[in-house]
Design a protein around this motif. Structure first.
Motif, short mmCIF file in Angstrom:
data_model
loop_
_atom_site.label_atom_id
_atom_site.label_comp_id
_atom_site.label_asym_id
_atom_site.label_seq_id
_atom_site.Cartn_x
_atom_site.Cartn_y
_atom_site.Cartn_z
N PRO A 94 1.16 -1.00 0.03
CA PRO A 94 -0.02 -0.14 0.04
C PRO A 94 0.62 1.09 -0.39
N GLN A 95 0.10 2.31 -0.64
CA GLN A 95 1.24 3.24 -1.00
C GLN A 95 1.36 4.08 0.33
N ASP A 96 0.63 4.03 1.00
CA ASP A 96 0.16 5.27 2.57
C ASP A 96 1.10 4.24 3.39
N GLN A 97 1.33 3.47 3.63
CA GLN A 97 2.08 3.02 4.22
C GLN A 97 3.81 2.97 3.80
N ILE A 98 4.00 2.93 2.84
CA ILE A 98 5.31 3.61 1.75
C ILE A 98 5.71 5.45 2.37
N ASP A 99 4.58 5.52 2.15
CA ASP A 99 4.51 7.47 2.43
C ASP A 99 4.67 8.06 4.04
N LYS A 100 3.66 7.01 4.65
CA LYS A 100 4.38 6.89 6.25
C LYS A 100 5.68 6.59 6.58
N MET A 101 6.61 5.49 6.26
CA MET A 101 7.82 5.50 6.43
C MET A 101 9.10 6.06 6.09
N MET A 102 8.54 6.51 4.62
CA MET A 102 9.66 8.30 4.61
C MET A 102 9.62 9.19 5.23
N HIS A 103 8.10 9.37 5.84
CA HIS A 103 8.26 10.37 6.54
C HIS A 103 8.28 10.43 8.31
N ALA A 104 8.29 8.63 8.50
CA ALA A 104 9.12 8.23 10.62
C ALA A 104 10.81 8.46 9.79
N GLY A 105 11.17 8.38 8.84
CA GLY A 105 12.35 7.45 8.29
C GLY A 105 13.42 9.12 8.55
N GLU A 106 12.63 9.83 8.26
CA GLU A 106 13.30 11.75 7.92
C GLU A 106 13.24 12.21 9.10
N LEU A 107 12.41 12.18 9.68
CA LEU A 107 12.83 12.69 11.43
C LEU A 107 14.23 11.82 12.11
N LEU A 108 14.37 11.13 11.66
CA LEU A 108 15.78 10.58 12.04
C LEU A 108 16.77 10.72 11.49
N ILE A 109 16.72 10.61 10.46
CA ILE A 109 17.46 11.27 9.17
C ILE A 109 16.85 12.40 8.27
N PRO A 110 17.19 13.20 7.99
CA PRO A 110 16.59 13.77 7.49
C PRO A 110 16.91 14.24 6.17
N SER A 111 18.01 13.30 5.26
CA SER A 111 18.92 13.53 4.60
C SER A 111 17.89 12.74 3.80
N ILE A 112 17.18 11.36 4.00
CA ILE A 112 15.78 10.67 3.62
C ILE A 112 15.24 10.86 2.45
N LYS A 113 15.16 12.59 3.08
CA LYS A 113 13.76 13.57 2.20
C LYS A 113 14.50 13.34 0.78
N ALA A 114 15.84 13.74 1.03
CA ALA A 114 16.74 13.51 -0.19
C ALA A 114 17.33 12.25 -1.05
N GLY A 115 17.25 11.56 -0.22
CA GLY A 115 17.80 10.35 -0.89
C GLY A 115 16.22 9.95 -2.35
N ARG A 116 17.37 8.73 -2.77
CA ARG A 116 16.35 7.84 -3.79
C ARG A 116 15.88 7.02 -3.33
N GLN A 117 14.39 6.70 -2.99
CA GLN A 117 13.75 5.84 -3.45
C GLN A 117 14.31 4.46 -4.35
N ARG A 118 14.79 2.96 -3.60
CA ARG A 118 15.97 2.03 -4.41
C ARG A 118 13.97 0.82 -4.59
N GLY A 119 13.93 0.88 -3.45
CA GLY A 119 13.11 -0.88 -3.31
C GLY A 119 12.54 -0.61 -2.48
N VAL A 120 11.21 -1.14 -2.58
CA VAL A 120 10.30 -1.78 -1.74
C VAL A 120 9.97 -2.85 -1.48
N MET A 121 9.83 -3.50 -0.70
CA MET A 121 9.36 -4.84 -0.31
C MET A 121 7.92 -5.10 0.81
#
Lengths: 387, 130, 248
Positions: free
Chosen positions: A278-305
């Protein structure tokens, strides 16, 4: 009974692989059947986190203690297949900061070596970490590589005489009276169906345990619980970065090779095969990850599983809170069929421990007593699987 | 023909011509082989022509007549192109093959081929106009 | 929010004629080609053989050819192949076991020949910052171990499939194997070990077999640059010969 006794293990994930190694080392004749590639189920798509137990030390002490014990054993038996860079638990807000006391107490109680390090030093070690963190605690987390993890166990089992058959799918169980006496398999390579006799069958199919259990007319309370993980195409941390609070969605970033993996969510699924993402789960992951490491926002999403964890269900408990511990079900003792044992739950980190427990049960059922030696036996290279 | 049939093991090199996977380096690789074959064929033709010399003017003169036709000059253009591509790309392969300019093999190829095109253009001009 | 896609998969078994099978599957927007293959297996044909494990380009098992080019389908977004069919075939230059599964045993034996260790000290932008204390976390007594990490090479076999030399000489040690020798050479200072590694590379089917098509490097999903390793090995071997010849 054949001599040595013949045990069939269904499933070449982390549990099945480690069990094959354990039983082969005890001198039993072992055959592993796996319907696809090694680790193509839950183990493959896991987070690659070699748990220190820190994640569970407050909520699930039993699981945490298993983790730290196995963590230290794995460092000894497969040092070349691990990234041993420790992990950081960081507090992002006041609530996290308040949790630190419980966290450190939990670590101590579970014998997890934990050390508070100054924020300045933490930021020096991990330059991409959110600079607003309030506290950081270092624990001995690590990173493994799931396919090589399983293949190392299987290579060692093979060296000790085990037969490993991948792309061989169980189509039914063979009974002698009411006891399981073997399996019927379909070999995808040859297109042939054949029967393999066994003195004992170990059902190590994880999330799929229910399907095999059904063939044996027994019941296993496995609750396939899906999780999604997102991979960023840059390595942004050396250590595993955890958020210091009760396990939650998207509170961990695990570095593997040249990538960082954010995880994870948790929802119940009915069928463990081919889970939709589900796309909303991916967005949730990205958002939560950015809180820990802000550079994740600029990172290239390489894969989802996404994949289903084989948690042991208990009534009236939310999926996130199911224990991460494991259980071996001796169906004969529960009034079901003899000749089959199911092992489920647990984590890849604790696979060796699970294997030890289920192998003890298998040996007791077969009336033999051999000591488990996996704690001190170094594994051979995963590449030896292909020798 | 399906090139991926297991029994076609001996003809696996035919996979070189599965152009779907070609990139610049592979194009250079194929060009080098094609031009090499062309140059070897030319070498034997050249020997045959030289043999005419031994027969004196009666054998040589008619050949010179043919060699002056524009169609024959076209063959010379192809020969020159082959020589330039093979020779210059050979320089690139030799250089990179000993570890120099490895990371710039692509620009190197493009630059050398542009140079080849310029020399070829000059050559063609001289041949037809000179 | 989903994509319709048609997969055309090359099917083969030792006991069957090769054929292409077509599967129509629906996948979420974020799906990669591997997810589509898994959907085809789950909903259309449970006899479809393919390898996969980690789904994030770390295990290297899933490598196939997508529309003729070697790729890891786990990181190949379906939306990059918008519209039309996606043709999926097994890797070249490997014996086929069934469908998309190839026999990687000879490949892994080569990888093992150099004792290539899959972990190494970090050397990226995070380098030089600090050290990890692994044992017991006691800063006084713990040895100061540098951070380590897995090598970039995932041993997927894509470079062997892309290599034209591999098609002509299947005893060729292969780009990944030679790159592994180079990595191992960089990690050791032991003279005997170095000698052994260079000897392994300086073989009839070793570094000199490379004919510079650069396909290995172009196809590599992990930017390992095996061609550079091959050329660097040649340099080292030549230097060694030069020294021997002039008895330096």
């Amino acid at each position: 009974m054949s001599n040595p006794p013949h045990v069939i293990i269904i499933g070449a994930g982390s549990t099945g692989s480690a069990t094959a190694h354990d039983l082969a080392l005890r001198g039993l004749s072992v055959t592993v059947v796996e319907r696809g590639e090694i680790a193509s189920g839950t183990t493959g798509r896991n987070h690659c986190l070699l748990h220190s137990g820190g994640r569970y030390c407050v909520n699930d002490k039993e699981g945490a203690i298993e983790c730290i014990e196995e963590n230290l054993i794995l460092r000894r038996i497969m040092p070349h297949a691990l990234e041993m860079n420790d992990g950081l638990f960081v507090a992002l807000d006041d609530e996290d900061y308040a949790f630190q006391e419980d966290f450190l107490a939990g670590c101590e109680e579970c014998h997890i070596p934990a050390r508070e390090i100054p924020v300045k030093q933490a930021l020096e070690i991990e330059p991409f970490l959110n600079p607003k963190i309030k506290a950081a605690v270092q624990v001995p987390d690590g990173v493994f590589e799931p396919w090589r993890f399983c293949t190392s166990f299987l290579a060692t089992a093979k060296k000790n005489g085990a037969t490993i058959r991948n792309f061989t799918e169980v189509s039914d169980l063979v009974f002698q009276g009411s006891a399981v006496a073997g399996i019927q398999v379909f070999d995808h390579r040859t297109g042939k169906t054949e029967t393999i006799g066994a003195d004992m069958v170990v059902n190590a199919t994880g999330s799929w345990a229910g399907i095999i259990a059904e063939m044996a007319h027994v019941n296993v309370p496995v609750a396939p619980t899906a999780g999604v993980m997102v991979t960023i195409g840059t390595r942004l941390n050396n250590m595993v970065i955890n958020r210091m609070h009760k396990p939650h969605d998207g509170d961990i970033v695990v570095p593997v090779r040249n990538t960082s993996i954010i995880g994870t969510t948790s929802w119940r699924v009915t069928s463990p095969d081919a889970i939709e993402i589900p796309q909303d789960q991916i967005d949730k992951m990205m958002h939560a990850g950015e809180l820990l490491i802000p550079s994740i926002k600029a990172g290239r999403q390489r894969g989802v599983m996404a994949v289903a964890r084989p948690l042991i269900a208990s009534a009236n408990v939310d999926a996130r809170d199911f224990s991460r511990t494991f259980e071996a079900f001796n169906h004969r003792k529960q009034g079901g069929a003899a000749g089959i044992i199911t092992i489920s739950g647990g984590k890849t980190t604790t696979a060796r421990g699970m294997a030890e427990k289920v192998s003890d049960v298998v040996c007791a059922e077969l009336g033999i007593s051999v000591e488990c030696k996996t704690k001190t036996t170094p594994l051979v290279s995963y590449r030896d699987f292909y020798n | 023909m399906n090139l991926y049939r297991p029994e076609l093991k001996r003809f696996r090199f035919l996979r070189w011509f599965d152009f779907r996977s070609w990139r610049l380096g592979m194009l250079a690789y194929i060009l080098n082989r094609v031009t090499a074959i062309g140059l070897v064929v030319y070498l034997y033709l050249h020997l045959a022509v030289l043999f005419l010399l031994a027969q004196g003017p009666s054998g040589w003169d008619p050949f010179i007549q043919i060699a002056r036709t524009p169609w024959f000059l076209m063959l010379d253009v192809i020969l020159l192109a082959g020589l330039l591509i093979h020779g210059l790309n050979g320089l690139r392969v030799a250089l990179t093959g000993f570890g120099y300019g490895v990371r710039s093999q692509k620009p190197l190829f493009i630059a050398l081929m542009i140079f080849a095109a310029i020399v070829l253009a000059v050559g063609v001009f001289k041949m037809f106009m000179g | 929010m989903s994509l319709q896609v048609t997969l055309k998969i090359l099917r083969s078994r030792p006991h069957q004629e090769q054929r292409y099978d077509t599967f129509d599957v629906t996948v979420p927007d974020a799906a990669n080609v591997l997810d589509a293959i898994e959907q085809a297996w789950a909903h259309h044909d449970r006899d479809l053989m393919f390898r996969h494990a980690c789904h994030h380009a770390s295990c290297g098992t899933c490598a196939v050819r997508i529309n003729g080019r070697e790729k890891l389908p786990c990181i190949a977004p379906v939306k990059d192949y918008d519209g039309g069919e996606i043709k999926i075939e097994p890797l070249r230059n490997f014996p086929i076991v069934g469908d998309l599964v190839v026999d990687v045993a000879p490949f892994f034996q080569n990888q093992e020949a150099s004792d290539f260790i899959i972990t190494r000290p970090t050397e990226n932008e995070l380098d030089g910052k600090a050290i990890a204390h692994t044992q017991g976390l006691d800063p006084e007594s713990a040895p100061t171990v540098p951070f380590n990490r897995f090598e970039n090479c995932v041993e997927c076999g894509i470079c062997l499939s892309a290599c034209p030399t591999m098609s002509a000489d299947y005893k060729f040690f292969g780009p990944a194997g030679l790159a592994a020798i180079k990595r191992q050479l960089d990690k050791t200072t032991d003279a005997n070990e170095r000698e052994k590694l260079l000897h392994l590379a300086d073989d009839e089917h070793g570094v000199w077999r490379c004919h510079s098509a650069w396909e290995c490097t172009e196809a590599c999903p992990q930017s390992v640059f095996p061609a550079e390793s091959i050329m660097a090995l040649r340099k080292e071997i030549n230097a060694q010969r030069f020294k021997k010849f002039f008895r330096l």
